[in-house]
Design an enzyme around this catalytic site. Structure first.
Site, PDB file in Angstrom:
ATOM      1  N   HIS A  34       0.818  -1.161   0.079  1.00  0.00           N
ATOM      2  CA  HIS A  34       0.112  -0.088  -0.013  1.00  0.00           C
ATOM      3  C   HIS A  34       0.793   1.118  -0.080  1.00  0.00           C
ATOM      4  O   HIS A  34       0.555   2.158  -0.801  1.00  0.00           O
ATOM      5  CB  HIS A  34      -0.732   0.055   1.201  1.00  0.00           C
ATOM      6  N   SER A 183       0.579  -8.871   2.054  1.00  0.00           N
ATOM      7  CA  SER A 183      -0.780  -9.157   2.002  1.00  0.00           C
ATOM      8  C   SER A 183      -1.369  -8.754   3.440  1.00  0.00           C
ATOM      9  O   SER A 183      -0.670  -9.354   4.282  1.00  0.00           O
ATOM     10  CB  SER A 183      -1.169 -10.491   1.444  1.00  0.00           C
TER      11      SER A 183
HETATM   12  P1  AMP Z   1      -6.314  -4.093  -0.273  1.00  0.00           P
HETATM   13  O1  AMP Z   1      -6.245  -3.367   0.800  1.00  0.00           O
HETATM   14  O2  AMP Z   1      -5.812  -5.628  -0.235  1.00  0.00           O
HETATM   15  O3  AMP Z   1      -7.522  -4.085  -0.990  1.00  0.00           O
HETATM   16  O4  AMP Z   1      -5.404  -3.515  -1.444  1.00  0.00           O
HETATM   17  C1  AMP Z   1      -5.448  -2.104  -1.853  1.00  0.00           C
HETATM   18  C2  AMP Z   1      -4.442  -2.102  -2.987  1.00  0.00           C
HETATM   19  O5  AMP Z   1      -3.314  -2.555  -2.643  1.00  0.00           O
HETATM   20  C3  AMP Z   1      -5.030  -2.905  -4.305  1.00  0.00           C
HETATM   21  O6  AMP Z   1      -4.978  -2.079  -5.439  1.00  0.00           O
HETATM   22  C4  AMP Z   1      -3.970  -4.182  -4.180  1.00  0.00           C
HETATM   23  O7  AMP Z   1      -3.820  -4.660  -5.412  1.00  0.00           O
HETATM   24  C5  AMP Z   1      -2.734  -3.255  -3.604  1.00  0.00           C
HETATM   25  N1  AMP Z   1      -1.858  -4.167  -3.019  1.00  0.00           N
HETATM   26  C6  AMP Z   1      -2.063  -5.121  -2.028  1.00  0.00           C
HETATM   27  N2  AMP Z   1      -1.053  -5.954  -1.788  1.00  0.00           N
HETATM   28  C7  AMP Z   1      -0.047  -5.548  -2.745  1.00  0.00           C
HETATM   29  C8  AMP Z   1       1.292  -5.769  -2.825  1.00  0.00           C
HETATM   30  N3  AMP Z   1       1.950  -6.766  -2.119  1.00  0.00           N
HETATM   31  N4  AMP Z   1       2.099  -4.771  -3.783  1.00  0.00           N
HETATM   32  C9  AMP Z   1       1.448  -3.911  -4.449  1.00  0.00           C
HETATM   33  N5  AMP Z   1       0.115  -3.613  -4.289  1.00  0.00           N
HETATM   34  C10 AMP Z   1      -0.699  -4.385  -3.213  1.00  0.00           C
END
Ligand code: AMP
Length: 256
Positions: A34, A183
């Site tokens: 993020h 993640s």
């Molecule tokens: P989330 O909070 O999991 O919904 O993710 C929010 C944003 O962060 C989304 O666009 C995800 O694709 C991105 N994101 C999550 N994990 C990663 C990572 N390890 N590397 C790059 N972007 C990420």
């Protein structure tokens, strides 16, 4: 930085904003993946808006929704350090004023395979909430991670389909040294489970050809890692596994 929980307040603020606005939608429990998106937005725009909202309609598994990790205080402290201007944290009542009776639905080929097959309704919920955010924030650029490959392909298609005046910026997946993608769900793993997750990542990134698939499946089974799918699509190799109840996904370029 202003933390805003009321969408009516946000709408009043948005009316006063001009210039390039970068937007990073998140579900919180922020990590370096993020952070990279937020840093890019802060560098490229006059103002950066980050949302922290665990969208219930994209969870096909109710247990996953209930156990989704929440670290709002730490998240806001990080965002403030990064130079974010606005953090939006609305309630579901405000985000879904018509409940979920008006929703987006994708029949796109990328919505009906891989995650789309294994998480029914996930992409409809994701597109619905992203469309709400695009209407609320009206950003110049929305930043997303390549980690969720199908997600950004579908958001790009929705932007095109609805002539939305927002650009999509996609950033590479941020990984641990083991190759494991960062993640929020990793927070739910015990030390032993995290070790299994790293083992999975190292084996996945060591795959060289289709001939290695049988051996890969076998070692995962021996480790007690539940493979949901391993599939080639769009010049990539996609994988989803369960480490106990925690589901992890990854993909990599795959030339055949
Ligand atoms: P989330 O909070 O999991 O919904 O993710 C929010 C944003 O962060 C989304 O666009 C995800 O694709 C991105 N994101 C999550 N994990 C990663 C990572 N390890 N590397 C790059 N972007 C990420």
């Amino acid at each position: 930085m202003r933390v805003i929980t009321s969408l009516s307040e946000w709408k009043r603020i948005r009316e006063q904003l001009s210039g390039e606005i970068g937007f990073v939608p998140t579900m919180g429990c922020l990590h370096a993946g993020h952070k990279a998106l937020v840093e890019k937005s802060v560098n490229e725009n006059a103002a950066t808006v980050v949302s922290i909202y665990v969208n219930p309609t994209q969870f096909n598994n109710p247990d996953d929704l209930v156990s989704y990790p929440k670290t709002e205080k730490e998240d806001c402290a990080l965002l403030e350090l990064l130079g974010v201007d606005y953090v939006l944290m609305p309630s579901s009542e405000e985000m879904y004023p018509e409940a979920n009776t008006i929703a987006y639905h994708a029949d796109h080929p990328m919505a009906t395979c891989l995650e789309g097959t294994h998480r029914p309704g996930h992409f409809d919920g994701m597109l619905t909430v992203v469309m709400k955010w695009l209407c609320l924030v009206r950003p110049s650029v929305i930043y997303m991670g390549d980690k969720d490959y199908q997600q950004h392909v579908l958001v790009q298609s929705m932007i095109r389909a609805y002539h939305i005046p927002t650009r999509l910026g996609v950033l590479p997946t941020q990984r641990e040294e083991s190759g494991l993608p960062l993640s929020s769900r990793l927070k739910r793993l015990s030390a032993l489970e995290l070790e299994k997750a790293r083992f999975f990542a190292m084996r996945f990134h060591a795959l060289k050809s289709r001939d290695d698939f049988v051996g890969f499946k076998k070692v995962l089974e021996e480790k007690g890692i539940n493979l949901e799918y391993l599939e080639m699509k769009d010049h990539h190799l996609f994988v989803a596994v369960y480490i106990e109840s925690v589901r992890l996904i990854d993909h990599r370029v795959w030339k055949v």
